[in-house]
Design a protein around this motif. Structure first.
Motif, short mmCIF file in Angstrom:
data_model
loop_
_atom_site.label_atom_id
_atom_site.label_comp_id
_atom_site.label_asym_id
_atom_site.label_seq_id
_atom_site.Cartn_x
_atom_site.Cartn_y
_atom_site.Cartn_z
N THR A 1 0.83 -1.20 0.00
CA THR A 1 0.00 0.00 0.00
C THR A 1 0.87 1.25 0.00
N SER A 2 1.84 1.30 0.90
CA SER A 2 2.76 2.46 0.95
C SER A 2 3.53 2.59 -0.34
N TRP A 3 3.91 1.46 -0.92
CA TRP A 3 4.65 1.41 -2.19
C TRP A 3 3.82 2.04 -3.30
N ALA A 4 2.51 1.73 -3.33
CA ALA A 4 1.63 2.32 -4.34
C ALA A 4 1.38 3.79 -4.06
N GLU A 5 1.22 4.15 -2.79
CA GLU A 5 1.00 5.55 -2.43
C GLU A 5 2.20 6.41 -2.80
N GLU A 6 3.38 5.88 -2.65
CA GLU A 6 4.59 6.62 -3.02
C GLU A 6 4.59 7.00 -4.50
N ALA A 7 3.93 6.17 -5.31
CA ALA A 7 3.85 6.44 -6.76
C ALA A 7 2.72 7.39 -7.09
N GLY A 8 1.86 7.71 -6.10
CA GLY A 8 0.77 8.66 -6.34
C GLY A 8 -0.62 8.07 -6.29
N ALA A 9 -0.75 6.77 -6.03
CA ALA A 9 -2.08 6.16 -5.92
C ALA A 9 -2.77 6.61 -4.63
N GLU A 10 -4.08 6.79 -4.71
CA GLU A 10 -4.88 7.14 -3.52
C GLU A 10 -5.58 5.90 -2.99
N PHE A 11 -5.73 5.83 -1.67
CA PHE A 11 -6.43 4.72 -1.03
C PHE A 11 -7.49 5.26 -0.08
N GLU A 12 -8.62 4.56 0.00
CA GLU A 12 -9.61 4.84 1.03
C GLU A 12 -10.00 3.52 1.67
N PHE A 13 -9.69 3.39 2.97
CA PHE A 13 -9.95 2.16 3.70
C PHE A 13 -11.29 2.26 4.44
N GLY A 14 -11.81 1.10 4.81
CA GLY A 14 -13.13 1.07 5.43
C GLY A 14 -14.21 1.48 4.46
N ALA A 15 -13.95 1.27 3.16
CA ALA A 15 -14.87 1.70 2.10
C ALA A 15 -15.41 0.46 1.39
N SER A 16 -16.64 0.10 1.68
CA SER A 16 -17.25 -1.11 1.13
C SER A 16 -18.04 -0.79 -0.14
N PHE A 17 -17.77 -1.55 -1.20
CA PHE A 17 -18.49 -1.37 -2.46
C PHE A 17 -19.99 -1.49 -2.24
N ASP A 18 -20.74 -0.55 -2.84
CA ASP A 18 -22.20 -0.58 -2.76
C ASP A 18 -22.82 -0.89 -4.12
N SER A 19 -22.47 -0.12 -5.14
CA SER A 19 -23.04 -0.34 -6.47
C SER A 19 -22.26 0.48 -7.49
N PHE A 20 -22.49 0.17 -8.77
CA PHE A 20 -21.88 0.94 -9.84
C PHE A 20 -22.74 2.15 -10.19
N ILE A 21 -22.10 3.16 -10.71
CA ILE A 21 -22.79 4.30 -11.31
C ILE A 21 -22.78 4.07 -12.82
N PHE A 22 -23.94 4.18 -13.43
CA PHE A 22 -24.04 3.96 -14.88
C PHE A 22 -24.42 5.26 -15.58
N GLU A 23 -23.82 5.47 -16.73
CA GLU A 23 -24.19 6.58 -17.62
C GLU A 23 -24.30 6.03 -19.03
N ASN A 24 -25.46 6.22 -19.63
CA ASN A 24 -25.71 5.71 -20.98
C ASN A 24 -25.43 4.21 -21.09
N GLY A 25 -25.79 3.49 -20.03
CA GLY A 25 -25.64 2.04 -20.04
C GLY A 25 -24.25 1.52 -19.76
N LYS A 26 -23.29 2.42 -19.47
CA LYS A 26 -21.92 2.00 -19.22
C LYS A 26 -21.49 2.41 -17.81
N ILE A 27 -20.59 1.63 -17.22
CA ILE A 27 -20.08 1.94 -15.89
C ILE A 27 -19.31 3.27 -15.94
N ALA A 28 -19.66 4.17 -15.03
CA ALA A 28 -19.02 5.49 -15.01
C ALA A 28 -18.49 5.83 -13.62
N GLY A 29 -18.57 4.88 -12.70
CA GLY A 29 -18.08 5.15 -11.35
C GLY A 29 -18.62 4.16 -10.36
N VAL A 30 -18.41 4.47 -9.08
CA VAL A 30 -18.77 3.54 -8.01
C VAL A 30 -19.37 4.29 -6.84
#
Length: 244
Positions: free
Chosen positions: A105-134
Protein backbone atom coordinates in the motif's frame (compact mmCIF):
# COMPACT_ATOMS: atom_id res chain seq x y z
CA UNK A 1 -17.79 13.41 -5.96
CA UNK A 2 -14.22 13.02 -7.27
CA UNK A 3 -13.15 11.96 -10.74
CA UNK A 4 -10.42 9.43 -11.51
CA UNK A 5 -8.98 7.77 -14.55
CA UNK A 6 -9.16 4.37 -12.84
CA UNK A 7 -10.95 3.22 -9.69
CA UNK A 8 -9.92 -0.14 -8.19
CA UNK A 9 -12.22 -2.16 -5.93
CA UNK A 10 -10.02 -4.07 -3.47
CA UNK A 11 -6.70 -3.11 -1.91
CA UNK A 12 -4.96 -6.46 -1.44
CA UNK A 13 -1.99 -7.69 -3.47
CA UNK A 14 -3.54 -7.28 -6.95
CA UNK A 15 -5.15 -3.92 -6.23
CA UNK A 16 -1.95 -2.46 -4.77
CA UNK A 17 0.26 -3.77 -7.56
CA UNK A 18 -2.05 -2.55 -10.33
CA UNK A 19 -2.49 0.85 -8.67
CA UNK A 20 1.27 1.27 -8.42
CA UNK A 21 1.80 0.48 -12.12
CA UNK A 22 -0.88 2.97 -13.17
CA UNK A 23 0.23 5.73 -10.82
CA UNK A 24 3.82 5.47 -12.07
CA UNK A 25 2.50 6.25 -15.56
CA UNK A 26 0.80 9.42 -14.28
CA UNK A 27 -2.67 7.90 -14.31
CA UNK A 28 -4.99 9.17 -11.58
CA UNK A 29 -6.00 6.05 -9.66
CA UNK A 30 -7.86 5.38 -6.45
CA UNK A 31 -8.30 2.14 -4.52
CA UNK A 32 -11.25 1.49 -2.22
CA UNK A 33 -10.81 -1.26 0.38
CA UNK A 34 -13.41 -2.51 2.84
CA UNK A 35 -10.91 -3.43 5.58
CA UNK A 36 -8.94 -1.07 7.78
CA UNK A 37 -5.40 -0.12 6.76
CA UNK A 38 -2.96 -2.75 7.94
CA UNK A 39 -5.74 -5.34 8.28
CA UNK A 40 -6.00 -6.40 4.63
CA UNK A 41 -5.31 -10.05 3.85
CA UNK A 42 -7.29 -13.27 4.26
CA UNK A 43 -4.37 -15.36 5.54
CA UNK A 44 -1.42 -14.96 7.87
CA UNK A 45 1.26 -16.34 5.56
CA UNK A 46 1.80 -15.84 1.83
CA UNK A 47 4.64 -17.41 -0.17
CA UNK A 48 6.61 -15.96 -3.05
CA UNK A 49 9.50 -17.22 -5.14
CA UNK A 50 12.57 -15.18 -4.29
CA UNK A 51 13.30 -14.35 -7.93
CA UNK A 52 9.79 -12.89 -8.41
CA UNK A 53 10.66 -9.87 -6.27
CA UNK A 54 13.06 -8.83 -9.02
CA UNK A 55 10.94 -10.10 -11.91
CA UNK A 56 8.00 -7.89 -10.91
CA UNK A 57 10.05 -5.17 -9.21
CA UNK A 58 8.31 -5.77 -5.90
CA UNK A 59 9.51 -4.39 -2.56
CA UNK A 60 11.71 -6.94 -0.83
CA UNK A 61 11.54 -8.19 2.73
CA UNK A 62 14.30 -9.10 5.15
CA UNK A 63 14.63 -11.20 8.27
CA UNK A 64 13.66 -9.18 11.35
CA UNK A 65 11.56 -6.57 9.51
CA UNK A 66 8.24 -7.86 10.92
CA UNK A 67 7.11 -9.04 7.47
CA UNK A 68 9.63 -11.79 6.70
CA UNK A 69 8.53 -15.10 8.27
CA UNK A 70 10.93 -17.70 6.87
CA UNK A 71 12.59 -18.90 3.68
CA UNK A 72 13.38 -22.32 2.29
CA UNK A 73 16.12 -22.79 -0.26
CA UNK A 74 16.37 -26.56 -0.79
CA UNK A 75 13.34 -28.02 -2.57
CA UNK A 76 12.73 -31.38 -4.21
CA UNK A 77 10.14 -32.87 -6.56
CA UNK A 78 9.16 -36.46 -5.77
CA UNK A 79 7.87 -39.22 -8.03
CA UNK A 80 4.45 -40.77 -7.24
CA UNK A 81 6.15 -43.73 -5.53
CA UNK A 82 8.51 -41.38 -3.64
CA UNK A 83 11.50 -43.41 -4.88
CA UNK A 84 12.94 -40.58 -6.99
CA UNK A 85 13.71 -37.09 -5.67
CA UNK A 86 14.77 -34.37 -8.12
CA UNK A 87 16.44 -31.24 -6.79
CA UNK A 88 14.47 -28.13 -7.75
CA UNK A 89 16.44 -24.99 -6.85
CA UNK A 90 13.59 -22.51 -6.44
CA UNK A 91 14.00 -20.52 -3.19
CA UNK A 92 10.72 -19.42 -1.60
CA UNK A 93 10.09 -16.65 0.94
CA UNK A 94 7.25 -16.81 3.46
CA UNK A 95 5.78 -13.47 4.58
CA UNK A 96 3.07 -12.27 6.93
CA UNK A 97 0.36 -11.29 4.46
CA UNK A 98 -1.34 -8.29 6.18
CA UNK A 99 2.05 -6.73 6.91
CA UNK A 100 3.26 -7.23 3.34
CA UNK A 101 0.07 -5.76 1.90
CA UNK A 102 0.57 -2.73 4.14
CA UNK A 103 4.04 -2.40 2.60
CA UNK A 104 2.54 -2.69 -0.89
CA UNK A 105 0.00 0.00 0.00
CA UNK A 106 2.76 2.46 0.95
CA UNK A 107 4.65 1.41 -2.19
CA UNK A 108 1.63 2.32 -4.34
CA UNK A 109 1.00 5.55 -2.43
CA UNK A 110 4.59 6.62 -3.02
CA UNK A 111 3.85 6.44 -6.76
CA UNK A 112 0.77 8.66 -6.34
CA UNK A 113 -2.08 6.16 -5.92
CA UNK A 114 -4.88 7.14 -3.52
CA UNK A 115 -6.43 4.72 -1.03
CA UNK A 116 -9.61 4.84 1.03
CA UNK A 117 -9.95 2.16 3.70
CA UNK A 118 -13.13 1.07 5.43
CA UNK A 119 -14.87 1.70 2.10
CA UNK A 120 -17.25 -1.11 1.13
CA UNK A 121 -18.49 -1.37 -2.46
CA UNK A 122 -22.20 -0.58 -2.76
CA UNK A 123 -23.04 -0.34 -6.47
CA UNK A 124 -21.88 0.94 -9.84
CA UNK A 125 -22.79 4.30 -11.31
CA UNK A 126 -24.04 3.96 -14.88
CA UNK A 127 -24.19 6.58 -17.62
CA UNK A 128 -25.71 5.71 -20.98
CA UNK A 129 -25.64 2.04 -20.04
CA UNK A 130 -21.92 2.00 -19.22
CA UNK A 131 -20.08 1.94 -15.89
CA UNK A 132 -19.02 5.49 -15.01
CA UNK A 133 -18.08 5.15 -11.35
CA UNK A 134 -18.77 3.54 -8.01
CA UNK A 135 -20.91 4.13 -4.94
CA UNK A 136 -19.35 2.88 -1.72
CA UNK A 137 -20.13 2.97 1.97
CA UNK A 138 -17.87 4.49 4.63
CA UNK A 139 -19.49 4.09 8.01
CA UNK A 140 -23.08 5.25 7.54
CA UNK A 141 -22.23 7.49 4.59
CA UNK A 142 -22.66 6.57 0.92
CA UNK A 143 -19.95 8.20 -1.20
CA UNK A 144 -19.52 8.37 -4.97
CA UNK A 145 -16.53 8.61 -7.30
CA UNK A 146 -16.52 8.77 -11.08
CA UNK A 147 -13.94 6.95 -13.17
CA UNK A 148 -13.22 6.21 -16.80
CA UNK A 149 -12.37 2.62 -15.90
CA UNK A 150 -13.41 0.54 -12.87
CA UNK A 151 -11.44 -2.59 -11.97
CA UNK A 152 -12.79 -5.32 -9.69
CA UNK A 153 -9.78 -6.60 -7.71
CA UNK A 154 -11.86 -7.91 -4.81
CA UNK A 155 -10.71 -11.48 -5.39
CA UNK A 156 -13.04 -14.41 -4.89
CA UNK A 157 -15.74 -12.14 -3.48
CA UNK A 158 -16.03 -10.43 -6.90
CA UNK A 159 -18.30 -7.80 -5.34
CA UNK A 160 -18.37 -5.63 -8.44
CA UNK A 161 -18.69 -8.34 -11.08
CA UNK A 162 -21.51 -10.12 -9.25
CA UNK A 163 -23.53 -6.91 -8.98
CA UNK A 164 -23.63 -6.32 -12.75
CA UNK A 165 -26.87 -6.76 -14.70
CA UNK A 166 -27.14 -10.19 -16.31
CA UNK A 167 -27.26 -8.60 -19.78
CA UNK A 168 -24.20 -6.37 -19.29
CA UNK A 169 -21.98 -8.69 -21.30
CA UNK A 170 -19.82 -10.00 -18.47
CA UNK A 171 -20.02 -13.22 -16.46
CA UNK A 172 -22.01 -12.77 -13.27
CA UNK A 173 -21.85 -16.35 -11.97
CA UNK A 174 -20.53 -17.04 -8.48
CA UNK A 175 -17.44 -19.18 -8.06
CA UNK A 176 -18.34 -22.78 -7.33
CA UNK A 177 -16.43 -25.61 -5.62
CA UNK A 178 -14.64 -26.59 -8.83
CA UNK A 179 -13.38 -23.03 -9.27
CA UNK A 180 -11.60 -23.04 -5.91
CA UNK A 181 -8.53 -24.80 -4.54
CA UNK A 182 -8.99 -26.14 -1.02
CA UNK A 183 -5.90 -26.54 1.16
CA UNK A 184 -5.61 -28.53 4.38
CA UNK A 185 -2.47 -27.97 6.47
CA UNK A 186 -1.08 -30.24 9.17
CA UNK A 187 1.69 -29.04 11.45
CA UNK A 188 4.37 -31.46 12.69
CA UNK A 189 7.63 -31.37 14.59
CA UNK A 190 9.83 -34.02 12.98
CA UNK A 191 12.60 -36.00 14.63
CA UNK A 192 14.62 -35.48 11.46
CA UNK A 193 15.51 -31.79 11.76
CA UNK A 194 17.00 -31.83 8.25
CA UNK A 195 13.98 -33.36 6.47
CA UNK A 196 13.73 -32.23 2.86
CA UNK A 197 11.13 -29.81 1.52
CA UNK A 198 9.22 -31.99 -0.90
CA UNK A 199 6.42 -31.65 -3.48
CA UNK A 200 4.51 -34.67 -4.73
CA UNK A 201 2.85 -33.22 -7.84
CA UNK A 202 0.91 -36.42 -8.48
CA UNK A 203 -1.01 -35.90 -5.22
CA UNK A 204 -0.87 -32.09 -4.93
CA UNK A 205 0.80 -32.66 -1.57
CA UNK A 206 3.89 -31.07 -0.11
CA UNK A 207 6.08 -30.68 2.96
CA UNK A 208 7.56 -27.28 3.75
CA UNK A 209 8.78 -25.28 6.78
CA UNK A 210 6.14 -24.21 9.29
CA UNK A 211 8.52 -21.72 10.86
CA UNK A 212 12.21 -20.93 10.99
CA UNK A 213 12.74 -23.58 13.68
CA UNK A 214 14.43 -26.77 12.37
CA UNK A 215 12.10 -29.75 12.28
CA UNK A 216 8.85 -27.78 12.32
CA UNK A 217 7.06 -28.64 9.09
CA UNK A 218 3.74 -28.24 7.31
CA UNK A 219 2.18 -31.08 5.36
CA UNK A 220 -0.13 -29.50 2.79
CA UNK A 221 -2.90 -31.17 0.83
CA UNK A 222 -4.65 -29.37 -2.02
CA UNK A 223 -7.61 -30.23 -4.23
CA UNK A 224 -10.66 -28.73 -5.88
CA UNK A 225 -14.30 -29.56 -4.98
CA UNK A 226 -14.12 -29.49 -1.14
CA UNK A 227 -12.03 -29.86 2.01
CA UNK A 228 -13.42 -33.37 2.37
CA UNK A 229 -12.14 -34.26 -1.09
CA UNK A 230 -8.73 -32.82 -0.20
CA UNK A 231 -8.68 -35.15 2.81
CA UNK A 232 -9.56 -38.06 0.53
CA UNK A 233 -6.61 -37.17 -1.71
CA UNK A 234 -4.34 -37.06 1.35
CA UNK A 235 -5.44 -40.59 2.30
CA UNK A 236 -4.66 -41.63 -1.28
CA UNK A 237 -1.23 -40.04 -0.87
CA UNK A 238 -0.60 -41.87 2.42
CA UNK A 239 -1.56 -45.19 0.81
CA UNK A 240 0.73 -44.55 -2.16
CA UNK A 241 3.77 -43.22 -0.32
CA UNK A 242 4.82 -45.63 2.40
CA UNK A 243 8.38 -44.56 3.18
CA UNK A 244 7.92 -41.08 4.69
Amino acid sequence: MSKYDVLVIGGATTGCYYARLLAKKGIKVKVIESNAKGKVGRFDIVHMRREDFDTFNLPKVHEGDGIWAFAFEENYLASPSNKVHVYAPDPVVGMHMPEYIAKLTSWAEEAGAEFEFGASFDSFIFENGKIAGVKYKVGDEIKEDNAKIVVDASGMAAVGRLSLPADYGMETNKLGPNDMFYVVLRYYTLDDKDAKNMFWANYKTWIAPASNIPGQKIFGIGACQSFDYAEERYKYFEDGVKDL
